[in-house]
Design a protein around this motif. Structure first.
Motif, PDB file in Angstrom:
ATOM      1  N   ALA A 223       0.912  -1.115  -0.068  1.00 13.19           N
ATOM      2  CA  ALA A 223       0.014   0.102   0.049  1.00 13.19           C
ATOM      3  C   ALA A 223       0.943   1.296  -0.061  1.00 13.19           C
ATOM      4  N   ARG A 224       2.008   1.399   0.757  1.00 12.05           N
ATOM      5  CA  ARG A 224       2.636   2.412   0.813  1.00 12.05           C
ATOM      6  C   ARG A 224       3.354   2.692  -0.511  1.00 12.05           C
ATOM      7  N   ILE A 225       3.982   1.671  -1.258  1.00 12.86           N
ATOM      8  CA  ILE A 225       4.789   1.761  -2.430  1.00 12.86           C
ATOM      9  C   ILE A 225       3.821   2.202  -3.485  1.00 12.86           C
ATOM     10  N   ILE A 226       2.577   1.543  -3.567  1.00  6.47           N
ATOM     11  CA  ILE A 226       1.435   1.768  -4.603  1.00  6.47           C
ATOM     12  C   ILE A 226       1.050   3.542  -4.333  1.00  6.47           C
ATOM     13  N   ASN A 227       0.790   3.944  -3.006  1.00  4.39           N
ATOM     14  CA  ASN A 227       0.643   5.274  -2.933  1.00  4.39           C
ATOM     15  C   ASN A 227       1.793   6.140  -3.674  1.00  4.39           C
ATOM     16  N   GLU A 228       3.139   5.836  -3.310  1.00  7.45           N
ATOM     17  CA  GLU A 228       3.926   6.552  -3.894  1.00  7.45           C
ATOM     18  C   GLU A 228       4.001   6.653  -5.641  1.00  7.45           C
ATOM     19  N   LEU A 229       3.780   5.237  -6.032  1.00  8.37           N
ATOM     20  CA  LEU A 229       4.167   5.163  -7.402  1.00  8.37           C
ATOM     21  C   LEU A 229       3.088   5.832  -8.038  1.00  8.37           C
ATOM     22  N   THR A 230       1.920   5.838  -7.572  1.00 10.41           N
ATOM     23  CA  THR A 230       0.496   6.397  -8.086  1.00 10.41           C
ATOM     24  C   THR A 230       0.636   7.649  -8.241  1.00 10.41           C
TER      25      THR A 230
ATOM     26  N   LEU B 222      -7.215  -5.071  -2.237  1.00 10.64           N
ATOM     27  CA  LEU B 222      -7.873  -5.355  -0.805  1.00 10.64           C
ATOM     28  C   LEU B 222      -7.817  -4.079   0.140  1.00 10.64           C
ATOM     29  N   SER B 223      -6.970  -3.280  -0.042  1.00  6.71           N
ATOM     30  CA  SER B 223      -6.703  -1.766   0.752  1.00  6.71           C
ATOM     31  C   SER B 223      -7.648  -0.971   0.079  1.00  6.71           C
TER      32      SER B 223
END
Length: 175
Positions: free
Chosen positions: A64-71, A86-87
């Motif tokens: 979730a942390r990494i996807i938040n950053e990448l998006t 799932l998040s």
């Protein structure tokens, strides 16, 4: 596509997110990122090891942390892990920051594509991988549908054909 919008690929393991994502990024001259690969690079360990040490919950927090950053990047094609949806927070980030394409596949096709793959922690050491895939589909498919701007079945077509279809659908979606 004058404006390079982010394209986020969601769907179950074995749907072809990484393969199609690479093709799509190449055709659009965009950067391709696979969130699972990004997690492994940053952790210096493979996902199986992360699951063993941190459990699925620890892995999902990291994801979730990494996807938040990448998006938050611009002009990327991002292939997400099958369980990223799932998040609720991750679903919100995906929806708000790009076009979400749900690559749909059947449990039979998933089983066929993943049965020899040793890098799927949720399928390792289980008695009935097909049953696990079915249970995951029941939980996750409604979440993929919820977050998707575009839904596309991937079972019978080549990655290149799928990538071209996605480009066409996105151009129509944006107009």
């Amino acid at each position: 596509m004058a404006e390079k919008r982010n394209i986020f690929l969601v769907g179950p393991m074995g749907a072809g997110k990484s393969t199609i994502g690479r093709q799509l990024a190449q055709l659009l001259s965009m950067e391709f990122i696979d969130s699972d690969n990004e997690i492994e690079q940053r952790a210096g360990a493979d996902i199986g090891w992360i699951f063993d040490i941190e459990g699925e919950e620890g892995f999902r927090k990291r994801e979730a942390r990494i996807i938040n950053e990448l998006t938050q990047k611009q002009g990327i094609v991002l292939s997400t892990g099958g369980g990223a949806v799932l998040s609720k927070e991750t679903r919100n980030h995906l929806s708000a920051r790009g076009i979400v394409v749900y690559l749909q596949t059947t449990v039979d096709k998933q089983f066929e594509r993943t049965q020899r793959d040793k890098k799927r922690p949720l399928l390792q050491g289980v008695q009935d991988a097909r049953q696990v895939l079915q249970e995951l589909a029941e939980i996750r498919n409604p979440l993929y549908e919820e977050v998707a701007d575009i839904t596309l079945p991937t079972d019978e077509q080549s990655a290149k054909l799928m990538a071209n279809q996605i480009i066409e659908l996105i151009e129509n979606f944006q107009n």
